[in-house]
Design a protein around this motif. Structure first.
Motif, PDB file in Angstrom:
ATOM      1  N   ARG A  13      10.248  -4.215   9.250  1.00 50.62           N
ATOM      2  CA  ARG A  13       9.144  -5.156   9.453  1.00 50.62           C
ATOM      3  C   ARG A  13       8.155  -5.071   8.299  1.00 50.62           C
ATOM      4  O   ARG A  13       7.647  -6.091   7.813  1.00 50.62           O
ATOM      5  CB  ARG A  13       8.442  -4.853  10.780  1.00 50.62           C
ATOM      6  N   MET A  14       7.886  -3.868   7.841  1.00 52.44           N
ATOM      7  CA  MET A  14       6.990  -3.677   6.706  1.00 52.44           C
ATOM      8  C   MET A  14       7.519  -4.390   5.469  1.00 52.44           C
ATOM      9  O   MET A  14       6.771  -5.082   4.763  1.00 52.44           O
ATOM     10  CB  MET A  14       6.824  -2.189   6.414  1.00 52.44           C
ATOM     11  N   ARG A  15       8.817  -4.264   5.205  1.00 49.21           N
ATOM     12  CA  ARG A  15       9.404  -4.869   4.006  1.00 49.21           C
ATOM     13  C   ARG A  15       9.417  -6.390   4.098  1.00 49.21           C
ATOM     14  O   ARG A  15       9.304  -7.075   3.074  1.00 49.21           O
ATOM     15  CB  ARG A  15      10.808  -4.305   3.779  1.00 49.21           C
ATOM     16  N   ILE A  16       9.545  -6.918   5.315  1.00 45.09           N
ATOM     17  CA  ILE A  16       9.445  -8.368   5.496  1.00 45.09           C
ATOM     18  C   ILE A  16       8.051  -8.847   5.096  1.00 45.09           C
ATOM     19  O   ILE A  16       7.902  -9.833   4.359  1.00 45.09           O
ATOM     20  CB  ILE A  16       9.762  -8.756   6.955  1.00 45.09           C
ATOM     21  N   ILE A  17       7.022  -8.156   5.576  1.00 42.62           N
ATOM     22  CA  ILE A  17       5.644  -8.546   5.245  1.00 42.62           C
ATOM     23  C   ILE A  17       5.400  -8.392   3.751  1.00 42.62           C
ATOM     24  O   ILE A  17       4.760  -9.248   3.115  1.00 42.62           O
ATOM     25  CB  ILE A  17       4.633  -7.716   6.063  1.00 42.62           C
ATOM     26  N   ALA A  38       7.581  -8.683   1.346  1.00 43.69           N
ATOM     27  CA  ALA A  38       8.259  -9.781   0.653  1.00 43.69           C
ATOM     28  C   ALA A  38       7.460 -11.067   0.750  1.00 43.69           C
ATOM     29  O   ALA A  38       7.323 -11.806  -0.240  1.00 43.69           O
ATOM     30  CB  ALA A  38       9.658  -9.973   1.243  1.00 43.69           C
ATOM     31  N   ARG A  39       6.907 -11.335   1.931  1.00 48.04           N
ATOM     32  CA  ARG A  39       6.096 -12.541   2.102  1.00 48.04           C
ATOM     33  C   ARG A  39       4.826 -12.475   1.253  1.00 48.04           C
ATOM     34  O   ARG A  39       4.399 -13.475   0.671  1.00 48.04           O
ATOM     35  CB  ARG A  39       5.735 -12.735   3.584  1.00 48.04           C
ATOM     36  N   CYS A  40       4.228 -11.300   1.199  1.00 48.32           N
ATOM     37  CA  CYS A  40       3.024 -11.133   0.381  1.00 48.32           C
ATOM     38  C   CYS A  40       3.335 -11.354  -1.097  1.00 48.32           C
ATOM     39  O   CYS A  40       2.547 -11.963  -1.829  1.00 48.32           O
ATOM     40  CB  CYS A  40       2.426  -9.743   0.589  1.00 48.32           C
ATOM     41  N   ASP A  41       4.481 -10.860  -1.525  1.00 51.60           N
ATOM     42  CA  ASP A  41       4.861 -11.024  -2.928  1.00 51.60           C
ATOM     43  C   ASP A  41       5.068 -12.500  -3.264  1.00 51.60           C
ATOM     44  O   ASP A  41       4.688 -12.962  -4.348  1.00 51.60           O
ATOM     45  CB  ASP A  41       6.134 -10.225  -3.207  1.00 51.60           C
ATOM     46  N   GLU A  42       5.636 -13.250  -2.330  1.00 51.25           N
ATOM     47  CA  GLU A  42       5.831 -14.686  -2.541  1.00 51.25           C
ATOM     48  C   GLU A  42       4.501 -15.430  -2.623  1.00 51.25           C
ATOM     49  O   GLU A  42       4.403 -16.491  -3.257  1.00 51.25           O
ATOM     50  CB  GLU A  42       6.671 -15.264  -1.403  1.00 51.25           C
ATOM     51  N   ALA A  69      -0.715  -1.534   0.304  1.00 50.28           N
ATOM     52  CA  ALA A  69      -0.800  -1.504  -1.163  1.00 50.28           C
ATOM     53  C   ALA A  69      -0.280  -2.802  -1.764  1.00 50.28           C
ATOM     54  O   ALA A  69      -0.800  -3.287  -2.774  1.00 50.28           O
ATOM     55  CB  ALA A  69      -0.011  -0.310  -1.709  1.00 50.28           C
ATOM     56  N   ALA A  70       0.740  -3.376  -1.138  1.00 46.06           N
ATOM     57  CA  ALA A  70       1.322  -4.622  -1.649  1.00 46.06           C
ATOM     58  C   ALA A  70       0.401  -5.816  -1.472  1.00 46.06           C
ATOM     59  O   ALA A  70       0.299  -6.682  -2.348  1.00 46.06           O
ATOM     60  CB  ALA A  70       2.658  -4.885  -0.940  1.00 46.06           C
ATOM     61  N   ALA A  71      -0.279  -5.882  -0.342  1.00 50.45           N
ATOM     62  CA  ALA A  71      -1.065  -7.071   0.003  1.00 50.45           C
ATOM     63  C   ALA A  71      -2.499  -7.047  -0.513  1.00 50.45           C
ATOM     64  O   ALA A  71      -3.059  -8.079  -0.889  1.00 50.45           O
ATOM     65  CB  ALA A  71      -1.080  -7.236   1.521  1.00 50.45           C
ATOM     66  N   LEU A  72      -3.106  -5.878  -0.514  1.00 47.90           N
ATOM     67  CA  LEU A  72      -4.559  -5.786  -0.718  1.00 47.90           C
ATOM     68  C   LEU A  72      -5.099  -6.292  -2.054  1.00 47.90           C
ATOM     69  O   LEU A  72      -6.186  -6.896  -2.084  1.00 47.90           O
ATOM     70  CB  LEU A  72      -5.015  -4.337  -0.509  1.00 47.90           C
ATOM     71  N   PRO A  73      -4.455  -6.033  -3.181  1.00 48.09           N
ATOM     72  CA  PRO A  73      -5.104  -6.386  -4.451  1.00 48.09           C
ATOM     73  C   PRO A  73      -5.586  -7.820  -4.552  1.00 48.09           C
ATOM     74  O   PRO A  73      -6.685  -8.071  -5.061  1.00 48.09           O
ATOM     75  CB  PRO A  73      -4.005  -6.084  -5.480  1.00 48.09           C
ATOM     76  N   TRP A  74      -4.819  -8.778  -4.053  1.00 50.86           N
ATOM     77  CA  TRP A  74      -5.250 -10.171  -4.138  1.00 50.86           C
ATOM     78  C   TRP A  74      -6.245 -10.508  -3.033  1.00 50.86           C
ATOM     79  O   TRP A  74      -7.151 -11.319  -3.252  1.00 50.86           O
ATOM     80  CB  TRP A  74      -4.024 -11.087  -4.104  1.00 50.86           C
ATOM     81  N   LEU A  75      -6.105  -9.889  -1.879  1.00 50.82           N
ATOM     82  CA  LEU A  75      -7.077 -10.101  -0.814  1.00 50.82           C
ATOM     83  C   LEU A  75      -8.448  -9.585  -1.223  1.00 50.82           C
ATOM     84  O   LEU A  75      -9.474 -10.197  -0.922  1.00 50.82           O
ATOM     85  CB  LEU A  75      -6.610  -9.407   0.470  1.00 50.82           C
ATOM     86  N   LEU A  76      -8.468  -8.456  -1.930  1.00 47.39           N
ATOM     87  CA  LEU A  76      -9.733  -7.892  -2.401  1.00 47.39           C
ATOM     88  C   LEU A  76     -10.357  -8.724  -3.513  1.00 47.39           C
ATOM     89  O   LEU A  76     -11.526  -8.522  -3.865  1.00 47.39           O
ATOM     90  CB  LEU A  76      -9.512  -6.456  -2.895  1.00 47.39           C
TER      91      LEU A  76
END
Length: 239
Positions: free
Chosen positions: A105-109, A111-115, A167-174
């Motif tokens: 589930r983590m890897r799915i999220i 992958a979506r964040c990377d897209e 770590a994958a999602a936060l940089p752009w959200l921040l």
């Protein structure tokens, strides 16, 4: 920034860039593992002459070290975030969930964040109201999906522990303030879990350790300067 090429030894060397969101992914993983790593700061607008010899594609992040009699050169932000977990292992808290289901589930999220990363930049570069609204509609779908997949109790995406997905999602959200400044787009508007997540993580020690602007400078203000080349003249397309 080092004018001479740093020595590559058995101790990993991290080619860092304080304002790059891809580098920020790796810094978040390092911070969550409580790892202190050798660093050399790279200014992507003024790269040192030695940099292309170390970075295969002239990009950051890069981690390099000597192992097995060879110079290892590793790159790609999500690969390096995973490397942090693999290399340092039990030296700090695990960045992986314990169950196979939660890891998947983590890897799915992730992958979506990377897209979604490209959609952030498409909105930032939009040059008209029509273009901005089309880009925002596409980006908002991803943000809504993420909002629905953030653990209701938090504070992290998967619950009570910081994981690689954060770590994958936060940089752009921040960097939400960049989109609001240049295009008037409010990233977490109408997305309560995402808004709560950002509010909590902005004050989280793991995140705060990664906020490293030049001495005496404000991180958010300096990011606006760094993103000016993409954002151009601020225009509020959502007023």
């Amino acid at each position: 920034m080092a004018s001479e090429a740093p020595e590559v030894t058995a101790e990993p060397l991290f080619l860092n860039c304080w304002y790059c969101p891809f580098v920020h992914r790796v810094n978040l993983a390092l911070s969550a593992k409580n790892v202190d790593i050798r660093r050399t700061e790279i200014d992507l607008a003024n790269k040192p002459e030695w940099f292309p010899k170390v970075s295969p594609f002239g990009k950051v992040p890069v981690i390099t070290y000597q192992e097995g009699g060879q110079t290892q050169v590793l790159y790609e932000s999500l690969v390096l975030a995973q490397w942090v977990e693999d290399y340092y292992g039990a030296k700090g808290p695990s960045l992986l969930p314990s169950s196979a289901t939660e890891r998947a589930r983590m890897r799915i999220i992730m992958a979506r964040c990377d897209e979604s990363v490209g959609k952030f930049y498409k909105l930032l570069r939009s040059g008209s109201k029509e273009e901005a609204h089309a880009a925002a509609e596409d980006f908002r779908k991803d943000l809504t999906w993420l909002n629905e997949n953030i653990d209701a109790q938090g504070p992290y995406i998967l619950g009570s522990e910081f994981r690689l997905v954060d770590a994958a999602a936060l940089p752009w959200l921040l960097r939400a303030h960049v989109l609001e400044h240049y295009r008037g787009f409010k990233l977490s508007e109408g997305l309560p879990r995402l808004a709560a997540y950002l509010s909590a993580l902005s004050e989280d020690p793991i995140v705060k350790r990664t906020i490293r602007p030049p001495e005496g400078k404000d991180w958010k203000a300096e990011l606006l300067v760094k993103f000016a080349g993409m954002g151009g003249t601020p225009v509020n397309y959502f007023a």
